[in-house]
Design an enzyme around this catalytic site. Structure first.
Site, short mmCIF file in Angstrom:
data_model
loop_
_atom_site.label_atom_id
_atom_site.label_comp_id
_atom_site.label_asym_id
_atom_site.label_seq_id
_atom_site.Cartn_x
_atom_site.Cartn_y
_atom_site.Cartn_z
N HIS A 117 0.80 -1.22 0.00
CA HIS A 117 0.00 0.00 0.00
C HIS A 117 0.84 1.28 0.00
O HIS A 117 0.33 2.36 -0.27
CB HIS A 117 -1.00 0.01 1.17
CG HIS A 117 -0.42 0.28 2.51
ND1 HIS A 117 -0.20 -0.71 3.45
CD2 HIS A 117 -0.02 1.43 3.10
CE1 HIS A 117 0.29 -0.16 4.54
NE2 HIS A 117 0.42 1.13 4.36
N ASP A 147 0.10 -7.61 1.39
CA ASP A 147 0.50 -6.21 1.60
C ASP A 147 2.02 -6.08 1.64
O ASP A 147 2.57 -5.34 2.44
CB ASP A 147 -0.12 -5.63 2.86
CG ASP A 147 0.01 -4.10 2.91
OD1 ASP A 147 0.10 -3.49 1.82
OD2 ASP A 147 0.04 -3.52 4.01
N SER A 222 4.75 2.58 7.86
CA SER A 222 4.48 1.43 7.02
C SER A 222 5.69 1.06 6.18
O SER A 222 6.29 1.92 5.52
CB SER A 222 3.31 1.72 6.08
OG SER A 222 2.09 1.53 6.73
#
Length: 486
Positions: A117, A147, A222
């Site tokens: 993402h 992911d 992230s």
């Protein structure tokens, strides 16, 4: 000291201080003589009386491998308003949107692990290293279900982190989270592993086996590193749980285990995509009530609630109601463990399952199919004729049911092969509603007894007495077991 000497000393002192300030504190000038920088202050010990007092040595060793990632997003394709679960968006009045996240260099040639993402829909990806050097990165491969993504920058001598064994990580182990939270620059936080095998149900991640940590993680973290005190990469930071819409850390963060990341990374590097095995079954947790009905001990395992026609599972002889307790000699802790284990195994591989069927343990060998994007749509054309009857109310469960008719089958998209009692009305405060049962669900079994009429259902419920009831229901073509406490 006489007054004249005192004045002279003061003037010299002021000159020293003033000169030092002009030189940025880098040099000291005393009475006209230039001296070298003083020796650096000795570092504080990281262990005092057997107790670690600092993680500076680990940070020094690991942080150079963590990079900042900036993604120039294609606004026509981007669908997330928040730039991802831990990615950080920088909206602009005009022009492209810019997303920011983190990544980890995992080999000296500039191979970087990050989140899908973070770089999803990026037209251009820029990487900034700990030496403040910037590189344009290319995408090696990206995998939405896990992911995870692999990108690469040009070079051959980058600092990198080795992937550790995330299976060996224990709840309570100390870990450090390194990344670029909120776009403020590289930051290190410390915490412990709070839990393992977590699922969040958020985002595109269909295969989740998160390490949960209380090391503060925020937007922009992230793709960053979760490292052990041994200096190994044990997770890729991926998601956070926060209150409200601010996206701030509340001490619940999730990282993709390094063992899962390794499997995905190797396939992305080799083939540019991930191939996953599949059994072709629906599975559920073995709850206490389900265990009681099937005559097994509670704790662990996954029960098969549906077997897809033509699947690897059907060819191997698996049946609904089988409880899978082991795969290739590994205990099946829960359904999520089984699902991830199968998915990480290459299609065409033969796996050995240990199952319990009718209270007897047996072995079943299954050659895995390959998971594809095709979705099997169950048919809904009715094969029986008849008119709807007045629904029969069952106050015990708080539902009104009647046999499946063509009209009901069309209304609730019930496959033609499904037999049972369709729920047409229900008490929102009833026992069935509290367990997640919905109008349109078809009750196929009550405590493993098939039911096709209201008399069948009354009889089965009568045998259950005041104990728990386990229903086998079909919802739009998918069968699941539902435990109801009355």
């Amino acid at each position: 000291m006489d007054l004249n000497r005192k004045k002279s000393f003061t003037v010299v002192s002021l000159i020293v201080l003033f000169t030092a300030s002009l030189n940025g504190g880098c040099q000291w000038v005393t009475q006209g003589r230039q001296q070298k920088d003083p020796k650096p202050v000795a570092q504080a010990p990281v262990v005092v009386d057997g107790t670690r007092t600092s993680y500076a040595d680990i940070v020094e060793k690991t942080s150079p491998a963590v990079v900042q990632i900036t993604a120039d997003l294609d606004t026509k394709k981007a669908s997330r308003e928040d730039g991802g679960f831990g990615g950080l968006p920088f909206p602009m009045e005009e022009g492209p949107r810019i997303g920011a996240g983190s990544g980890v260099i995992v080999s000296a040639d500039g191979t970087i692990l990050t989140n899908h993402h973070v770089i999803e829909n990026a037209r251009k990806i820029t990487v900034e290293t700990s030496e403040n050097k910037t590189y344009e990165a290319t995408v090696v491969g990206s995998d939405a279900p896990s992911d995870l993504a692999v990108i690469k920058i040009k070079g051959d001598a980058f600092p990198f982190l080795k992937l550790g064994d995330s299976d060996a990580v224990r709840v309570g182990d100390i870990v450090l989270a390194i990344g670029n939270p909120l776009g403020i620059g590289k930051t290190v936080t410390a915490g412990i592993i709070s839990a393992k095998g977590r699922r969040t149900g958020l985002g595109d991640g269909a295969y989740q086996d998160f390490l949960q940590t209380d090391a503060p993680i925020n937007q922009g973290n992230s793709g960053g590193a979760l490292v052990s005190v041994g200096g190994e990469l044990v997770g890729i930071n991926s998601q956070i749980l926060s209150n409200g819409g601010g996206g701030g850390s509340i001490g619940i963060g999730f990282a993709i285990p390094s063992n899962m990341a390794k499997v995905v990374m190797e396939q992305l590097i080799k083939d540019g995509k991930v191939r996953r095995g599949i059994l072709g079954v629906n599975i559920q947790e073995v709850t206490t009530d389900i265990a009681e009905q099937f005559g097994v001990e509670a704790g662990g395992g996954a029960i098969v609630s549906n077997v897809r026609e033509g699947s690897a599972a059907e060819k191997a002889g698996l049946k609904r109601g089988d409880i899978i307790t082991e795969i290739d000699g590994k205990n099946v802790e829960d359904g999520n463990f089984l699902r991830n284990r199968v998915a990480s195994t290459a299609p065409g591989t033969k796996v050995e399952l240990t199952i319990i069927r009718d209270k007897k343990t047996q072995k079943v060998s299954v050659t895995l199919d390959e998971l594809t994007d095709e979705v099997a749509n169950a048919g809904s054309a009715p094969t029986e004729n008849g008119e709807e009857k007045e629904p029969q109310n069952d106050s015990k469960l708080g539902v009104s049911v009647q046999p499946v008719t063509p009209d009901l089958a069309a209304r609730y998209k019930i496959p033609a092969s499904v037999k049972g009692l369709v729920i047409t009305e229900m008490d929102r405060n009833g026992a069935a509603a509290r367990s997640g049962v919905q109008p349109g669900d078809v009750i196929m079994e009550v405590n493993r007894i098939p039911v096709e009429s209201t008399d069948d259902m009354r009889s089965a419920l009568g045998k259950a007495g005041n104990g728990a009831v386990v229903l086998l229901i079909n919802r739009a073509g998918t069968t699941v077991y539902v435990s109801i406490r009355q």
